[in-house]
Every structure is written in structure tokens, then in C-alpha cells.
Design a protein around this motif. Structure first.
Motif, PDB file in Angstrom:
ATOM      1  N   UNK A   5      40.211 -12.751 -19.225  1.00 44.38           N
ATOM      2  CA  UNK A   5      40.277 -14.240 -19.197  1.00 44.38           C
ATOM      3  C   UNK A   5      41.322 -14.860 -18.469  1.00 44.38           C
ATOM      4  N   UNK A   6      41.149 -15.468 -17.426  1.00 41.32           N
ATOM      5  CA  UNK A   6      42.121 -15.902 -16.568  1.00 41.32           C
ATOM      6  C   UNK A   6      42.269 -17.412 -16.756  1.00 41.32           C
ATOM      7  N   UNK A   7      43.461 -18.017 -16.368  1.00 42.53           N
ATOM      8  CA  UNK A   7      43.718 -19.496 -16.469  1.00 42.53           C
ATOM      9  C   UNK A   7      44.820 -19.750 -15.610  1.00 42.53           C
ATOM     10  N   UNK A   8      45.244 -21.134 -15.250  1.00 44.05           N
ATOM     11  CA  UNK A   8      46.339 -21.510 -14.516  1.00 44.05           C
ATOM     12  C   UNK A   8      45.884 -21.969 -13.292  1.00 44.05           C
ATOM     13  N   UNK A   9      44.505 -21.805 -12.757  1.00 42.96           N
ATOM     14  CA  UNK A   9      44.025 -22.465 -11.544  1.00 42.96           C
ATOM     15  C   UNK A   9      44.249 -23.976 -11.702  1.00 42.96           C
ATOM     16  N   UNK A  10      44.256 -24.585 -10.224  1.00 43.25           N
ATOM     17  CA  UNK A  10      44.108 -25.881  -9.892  1.00 43.25           C
ATOM     18  C   UNK A  10      44.763 -26.094  -8.663  1.00 43.25           C
ATOM     19  N   UNK A  11      44.794 -27.552  -8.424  1.00 42.36           N
ATOM     20  CA  UNK A  11      45.611 -27.901  -7.096  1.00 42.36           C
ATOM     21  C   UNK A  11      46.850 -27.993  -7.029  1.00 42.36           C
ATOM     22  N   UNK A  12      47.467 -27.479  -5.961  1.00 39.52           N
ATOM     23  CA  UNK A  12      48.813 -27.547  -5.706  1.00 39.52           C
ATOM     24  C   UNK A  12      49.067 -27.722  -4.080  1.00 39.52           C
ATOM     25  N   UNK A  13      50.310 -28.292  -3.950  1.00 32.41           N
ATOM     26  CA  UNK A  13      50.305 -28.785  -2.603  1.00 32.41           C
ATOM     27  C   UNK A  13      51.111 -27.572  -1.754  1.00 32.41           C
ATOM     28  N   UNK A  14      50.950 -27.355  -0.406  1.00 33.48           N
ATOM     29  CA  UNK A  14      51.655 -26.314   0.443  1.00 33.48           C
ATOM     30  C   UNK A  14      53.187 -26.357   0.098  1.00 33.48           C
ATOM     31  N   UNK A  15      53.437 -25.171  -0.098  1.00 32.34           N
ATOM     32  CA  UNK A  15      54.804 -24.902  -0.335  1.00 32.34           C
ATOM     33  C   UNK A  15      55.071 -24.726  -2.041  1.00 32.34           C
ATOM     34  N   UNK A  16      54.113 -25.206  -2.614  1.00 33.40           N
ATOM     35  CA  UNK A  16      54.361 -24.920  -4.280  1.00 33.40           C
ATOM     36  C   UNK A  16      54.159 -23.794  -4.967  1.00 33.40           C
ATOM     37  N   UNK A  17      54.144 -23.855  -6.036  1.00 37.92           N
ATOM     38  CA  UNK A  17      54.125 -22.486  -6.918  1.00 37.92           C
ATOM     39  C   UNK A  17      52.904 -22.773  -8.074  1.00 37.92           C
ATOM     40  N   UNK A  18      52.537 -21.514  -8.325  1.00 35.67           N
ATOM     41  CA  UNK A  18      51.580 -21.619  -9.610  1.00 35.67           C
ATOM     42  C   UNK A  18      51.475 -19.927  -9.996  1.00 35.67           C
ATOM     43  N   UNK A  19      51.268 -20.007 -11.517  1.00 32.27           N
ATOM     44  CA  UNK A  19      51.271 -18.971 -12.217  1.00 32.27           C
ATOM     45  C   UNK A  19      50.127 -18.946 -12.939  1.00 32.27           C
ATOM     46  N   UNK A  20      49.417 -17.656 -12.530  1.00 34.80           N
ATOM     47  CA  UNK A  20      47.966 -17.347 -13.104  1.00 34.80           C
ATOM     48  C   UNK A  20      48.153 -16.199 -14.365  1.00 34.80           C
TER      49      UNK A  20
END
Length: 112
Positions: A5-20
Motif C-alpha cells: 500500500x503506497x501513500x504520500x502522493x499529491x501536488x508539489x511545486x517544481x524544486x520541491x520534495x516528497x516522500x512516498x
């Protein structure tokens, strides 16, 4: 068999970070090689990063130096840490185990 089961997706601005994070059920998680794939609209699914049961990692050239894959066998999680995100990183991201199991995917959209 391993269920993912994945989570953590969404919208982010260029140059930003995200953890999935990807959470696994099943006793064989600790011996499974784990991967993250992604699929952009109109494109084939591609391998992004791999981590072996022993912790060795490998990355697609397009994400080297920006993405990091990690795992915590005690918590049965594998995570994709994404930095310096670009619009071309927009895709559905899938967690995969080498026993053949796939997660349902999580959408990441990079735009201003």
C-alpha cells in the motif's frame, strides 16, 4: 505473497520534495528486493529505483542524485524520497516486490 500500500502522493511545486512510503504485509518482506516504478500519461511504466534485501540500491539515470530509496524491515516499509522535483517527474508511482506484488499506485503531480 506480499500486499503493498503506497501513500504520500499529491501536488508539489517544481524544486520541491516528497516522500512516498510503501507499507507491506507478509512475512517475506525482509527477503524481498523492492522497487519503485512510475508511469506517466501515455508512457510505459519505468523502473525508478531498487533496493535489495541487503540494502544495495540502484537508480534510473533520470533520478540519480535527486531520489533516494530506503527500507525498514522491522516496520515493513520501503520509501522513495524525492528531491528537486521536476514537471517530468509527474506520474503514478508504484511500489513493487520481486515476488510479483504491486501496490495500487499513488499520483505525484509536479507543477507550478
Amino acid at each position: 505473497q506480499v500486499q503493498l500500500v503506497e501513500s504520500g502522493g499529491g501536488w508539489v511545486q517544481p524544486g520541491g520534495s516528497r516522500r512516498l512510503p510503501c507499507t507491506a504485509s507478509g512475512s517475506i518482506f525482509s527477503i524481498a528486493d523492492m522497487d519503485w516504478y512510475r508511469q506517466a500519461p501515455g508512457k510505459q511504466r519505468e523502473l525508478v529505483a531498487t533496493i535489495t534485501s541487503g540494502g544495495r540500491t540502484n537508480y534510473a539515470d533520470s533520478v540519480k542524485g535527486r531520489f533516494t530509496i530506503s527500507r525498514d524491515n522491522a516496520k515493513r516499509t520501503v520509501a522513495l524520497h524525492m528531491n528537486s522535483l521536476k514537471p517530468e517527474d509527474t506520474a503514478v508511482y508504484y511500489c513493487h516486490a520481486d515476488c510479483g506484488s504491486w501496490g495500487q499506485g499513488t499520483q505525484v503531480t509536479v507543477s507550478s
